[in-house]
Design a protein around this motif. Structure first.
Motif, mmCIF file in Angstrom:
data_model
loop_
_atom_site.group_PDB
_atom_site.id
_atom_site.type_symbol
_atom_site.label_atom_id
_atom_site.label_comp_id
_atom_site.label_asym_id
_atom_site.label_seq_id
_atom_site.Cartn_x
_atom_site.Cartn_y
_atom_site.Cartn_z
ATOM 1 N N GLU A 233 3.638 -3.581 15.408
ATOM 2 C CA GLU A 233 5.075 -3.477 15.610
ATOM 3 C C GLU A 233 5.751 -3.242 14.265
ATOM 4 O OE1 GLU A 233 5.920 -7.270 17.391
ATOM 5 O OE2 GLU A 233 5.812 -6.455 19.426
ATOM 6 N N TYR B 152 2.581 -4.769 32.491
ATOM 7 C CA TYR B 152 3.732 -4.832 31.575
ATOM 8 C C TYR B 152 3.307 -4.593 30.126
ATOM 9 C CZ TYR B 152 6.033 -6.898 35.642
ATOM 10 O OH TYR B 152 6.532 -7.120 36.897
ATOM 11 N N PRO C 16 2.974 -1.284 28.150
ATOM 12 C CA PRO C 16 2.950 0.148 27.830
ATOM 13 C C PRO C 16 2.309 0.368 26.469
ATOM 14 C CG PRO C 16 5.150 -0.748 27.519
ATOM 15 C CD PRO C 16 4.337 -1.831 28.186
ATOM 16 N N GLN D 74 6.016 2.228 22.574
ATOM 17 C CA GLN D 74 7.460 2.106 22.725
ATOM 18 C C GLN D 74 8.108 2.411 21.379
ATOM 19 O OE1 GLN D 74 8.958 -1.322 25.353
ATOM 20 N NE2 GLN D 74 7.033 -2.138 24.606
ATOM 21 N N TRP D 75 9.192 3.147 21.413
ATOM 22 C CA TRP D 75 9.907 3.388 20.158
ATOM 23 C C TRP D 75 11.358 3.730 20.447
ATOM 24 C CZ3 TRP D 75 12.046 8.227 19.407
ATOM 25 C CH2 TRP D 75 11.527 9.279 20.175
ATOM 26 N N SER E 219 15.632 5.954 23.162
ATOM 27 C CA SER E 219 14.456 5.094 23.228
ATOM 28 C C SER E 219 13.451 5.652 24.226
ATOM 29 C CB SER E 219 14.848 3.664 23.627
ATOM 30 O OG SER E 219 15.406 3.647 24.928
ATOM 31 N N HIS E 220 12.210 5.275 24.043
ATOM 32 C CA HIS E 220 11.126 5.756 24.898
ATOM 33 C C HIS E 220 10.158 4.607 25.171
ATOM 34 C CE1 HIS E 220 7.769 8.147 26.429
ATOM 35 N NE2 HIS E 220 7.004 7.433 25.624
ATOM 36 N N THR E 221 9.697 4.515 26.415
ATOM 37 C CA THR E 221 8.659 3.562 26.799
ATOM 38 C C THR E 221 7.625 4.287 27.644
ATOM 39 O OG1 THR E 221 10.245 1.719 26.832
ATOM 40 C CG2 THR E 221 8.158 1.398 27.981
ATOM 41 N N ASP E 222 6.367 4.191 27.255
ATOM 42 C CA ASP E 222 5.297 4.793 28.049
ATOM 43 C C ASP E 222 5.231 4.157 29.439
ATOM 44 O OD1 ASP E 222 4.563 6.530 26.093
ATOM 45 O OD2 ASP E 222 2.687 5.519 25.556
ATOM 46 N N GLN F 250 3.901 2.072 32.566
ATOM 47 C CA GLN F 250 3.240 0.780 32.604
ATOM 48 C C GLN F 250 3.038 0.359 34.051
ATOM 49 O OE1 GLN F 250 5.805 -2.469 31.200
ATOM 50 N NE2 GLN F 250 7.545 -1.079 31.329
#
Length: 257
Positions: free
Chosen positions: A133, A214, A216, A219-220, A242-245, A247
């Protein structure tokens, strides 16, 4: 049996030929446990910077469900990181790495034992979660920049689960009932009557080696803002992305989950 047996929620299976009712939903058994959690860390602070290393033991109590008791969940967490200031204090940077080893992980899932069948919390198995992180914040004149990112690699251990939606009701329920029968004991043939048993063996799915729920992989996010001085104060327009793969939110891997 009470006069309004069909409306009594406590009675979920009926044997009309018998003189008494069937009570498949027993009260949960008593449960008690205790544990000690702890954390051991080492910090080093050169100037306005912090370098840290720690090991921590986490604990989630066990409990009791209609299917019986389930054990506590424990996790061993190892982390190494840095926090500091850059550009004469106009920016901060945090970077950390972690490795977590879960034992007796608790999940809500469908379970079939020789005494019960239904969705309950229980210990599904082991899992490991590791990742990195980072977070960067800066104020350079009127420009503000905030960036954060996280990468997670998780892997489930030896876990086998039942996708109840793939199990035909006719294969695990007595006729004219709405309660799933328990799993037959070894060498016992299925008997689909009230008080009998069913075979869930063909409906097990292997979740071993898959991602934890939960979790992914990536995330960025980034936020930019700029201070504009005006006659009556400061305007600060801001834009964020923002982006979240993708999950999973259930141990059963399907697109609708």
């Amino acid at each position: 049996c009470p006069a309004d047996i069909q409306g009594a929620s406590r009675y979920t299976q009926y044997n009309w030929a018998a003189t008494s009712c069937v009570f498949p939903q027993r009260d949960p058994p008593p449960y008690d446990d205790k544990n000690v959690t702890y954390k051991v860390g080492l910090n080093y602070t050169p100037g306005d910077n912090l370098v840290y290393l720690f090991y921590a033991r986490g604990y989630k109590p066990g409990g009791a469900a209609l299917s019986g008791t389930f054990e506590p969940e424990t996790v061993d967490d190892f982390e190494l990181g840095y926090k500091g200031q850059l550009f004469d204090g106009n920016a901060t940077l945090s970077v950390g790495g972690f490795y977590m080893n879960y034992k007796d992980m608790q999940q809500q899932a469908f379970r079939a034992t020789t005494a019960f069948a239904g969705t309950v919390p229980y210990n599904v198995g082991k899992a490991t979660i590791q990742g990195l992180e980072a977070e960067f914040n800066a104020k350079l004149g009127g420009l503000g920049v905030s960036v954060n990112a996280g990468w997670v690699d998780s892997k489930l251990g030896d876990i086998n689960i039942i996708d109840r939606t793939l199990v035909p009701n006719a294969a695990v329920r007595a006729p004219l009932t709405t309660t799933d029968l328990p799993q037959c004991a070894p060498s016992v043939a299925p008997n689909l009557v009230v008080g009998g048993c069913a075979d869930y063996t063909p409906y097990y799915l292997a979740a071993s080696g898959q991602r934890n729920i939960y979790s992914p992989e990536l995330q960025w996010g980034i936020t930019l803002d700029y201070d504009i001085a005006g006659a009556n104060g400061t305007w600060t327009p801001r834009v964020s992305f923002s982006h979240t793969d993708e999950q999973d939110i259930n141990l059963v891997r399907r697109e609708d989950f």
